[in-house]
Design a protein around this motif. Structure first.
Motif, mmCIF file in Angstrom:
data_model
loop_
_atom_site.group_PDB
_atom_site.id
_atom_site.type_symbol
_atom_site.label_atom_id
_atom_site.label_comp_id
_atom_site.label_asym_id
_atom_site.label_seq_id
_atom_site.Cartn_x
_atom_site.Cartn_y
_atom_site.Cartn_z
ATOM 1 N N VAL A 79 8.731 73.529 -6.379
ATOM 2 C CA VAL A 79 9.360 74.465 -6.789
ATOM 3 C C VAL A 79 10.906 74.828 -6.118
ATOM 4 O O VAL A 79 11.956 74.864 -7.088
ATOM 5 C CB VAL A 79 8.719 75.870 -6.288
ATOM 6 N N ARG A 99 2.464 76.164 0.680
ATOM 7 C CA ARG A 99 1.260 76.265 -0.063
ATOM 8 C C ARG A 99 0.045 76.117 0.410
ATOM 9 O O ARG A 99 -0.904 76.692 0.143
ATOM 10 C CB ARG A 99 1.638 75.497 -1.486
ATOM 11 N N ASP A 109 1.684 80.308 -5.613
ATOM 12 C CA ASP A 109 2.576 79.871 -6.888
ATOM 13 C C ASP A 109 3.440 81.019 -7.250
ATOM 14 O O ASP A 109 4.758 80.625 -7.981
ATOM 15 C CB ASP A 109 1.632 79.009 -8.033
ATOM 16 N N ALA A 110 2.701 81.919 -7.761
ATOM 17 C CA ALA A 110 3.456 83.268 -8.526
ATOM 18 C C ALA A 110 4.548 83.669 -7.279
ATOM 19 O O ALA A 110 5.866 83.956 -7.918
ATOM 20 C CB ALA A 110 2.470 84.193 -8.759
ATOM 21 N N ALA A 112 6.227 82.058 -5.148
ATOM 22 C CA ALA A 112 7.350 80.872 -4.839
ATOM 23 C C ALA A 112 8.200 80.931 -6.155
ATOM 24 O O ALA A 112 9.320 80.843 -6.106
ATOM 25 C CB ALA A 112 6.533 79.579 -4.722
ATOM 26 N N THR A 113 7.631 81.037 -7.191
ATOM 27 C CA THR A 113 8.192 81.081 -8.590
ATOM 28 C C THR A 113 9.216 82.176 -8.697
ATOM 29 O O THR A 113 10.156 82.150 -9.005
ATOM 30 C CB THR A 113 7.103 80.885 -9.863
ATOM 31 N N ARG A 114 8.465 83.227 -8.314
ATOM 32 C CA ARG A 114 9.595 84.599 -8.216
ATOM 33 C C ARG A 114 10.685 84.577 -7.359
ATOM 34 O O ARG A 114 11.846 84.917 -7.615
ATOM 35 C CB ARG A 114 8.598 85.748 -7.956
ATOM 36 N N ALA A 116 12.025 81.742 -6.155
ATOM 37 C CA ALA A 116 13.136 80.650 -6.688
ATOM 38 C C ALA A 116 13.850 81.537 -7.687
ATOM 39 O O ALA A 116 15.119 81.174 -7.954
ATOM 40 C CB ALA A 116 12.251 79.754 -7.276
ATOM 41 N N GLY A 117 13.263 82.269 -8.949
ATOM 42 C CA GLY A 117 13.945 82.924 -9.632
ATOM 43 C C GLY A 117 14.941 84.113 -9.110
ATOM 44 O O GLY A 117 16.107 84.077 -9.804
#
Length: 140
Positions: A79, A99, A109-110, A112-114, A116-117
């Protein structure tokens, strides 16, 4: 999440990229290795996870100083794109790769993705004044 350039946004005289360039030049000149050490939360969101213990944090810092982390196996974080140490003498392996410390991998995952965004969104304030090299690295 709260973002502050160089941990002191209101007090900066120059654009944050100037400080990044100065840091990069000093690192290059002195051949410095840089370690990002998570001293905060691990194992889940607030209320689920817990703080990384001071004992583990100190052990990680000691391994940096004695060179053990420089010889350790690494893995690229999918990520965020940086290398993560997979082993540190005296530290449970599951806290080294964030993780792995979470029981709920889908939630990790949700999250980390948030995050990073949020980093990408925050960076947009500064991207007009950074090099194409930095922009390319962030796009990767």
């Amino acid at each position: 999440a709260t973002f502050s350039p160089c941990f002191g946004g209101p007090f900066l005289v120059w654009h944050p990229n100037k400080y990044a360039e100065l840091l990069a030049a000093k690192m290059k000149r002195h051949q410095a290795r840089v370690w990002l050490v998570n001293t905060g939360w691990s194992g889940g969101a607030y209320g689920v996870g817990k703080r990384i213990s001071l004992k583990n944090t100190r052990t990680i810092i000691d391994a940096i100083h004695d060179g053990a982390l420089g010889r350790a196996r690494i893995e690229r974080d999918p990520v965020f794109g940086f290398d993560v140490v997979r082993e540190c003498p005296g530290v449970p392996a599951d806290i080294l790769l964030p993780r792995d410390a979470w029981n709920d991998k889908t939630a990790y995952d949700a999250t980390a993705t948030r995050l990073a965004g949020l980093f990408r969104d925050n960076f947009r304030k500064y991207e007009s004044s950074v090099s194409e090299e930095i922009k390319a690295a962030l796009a990767a």
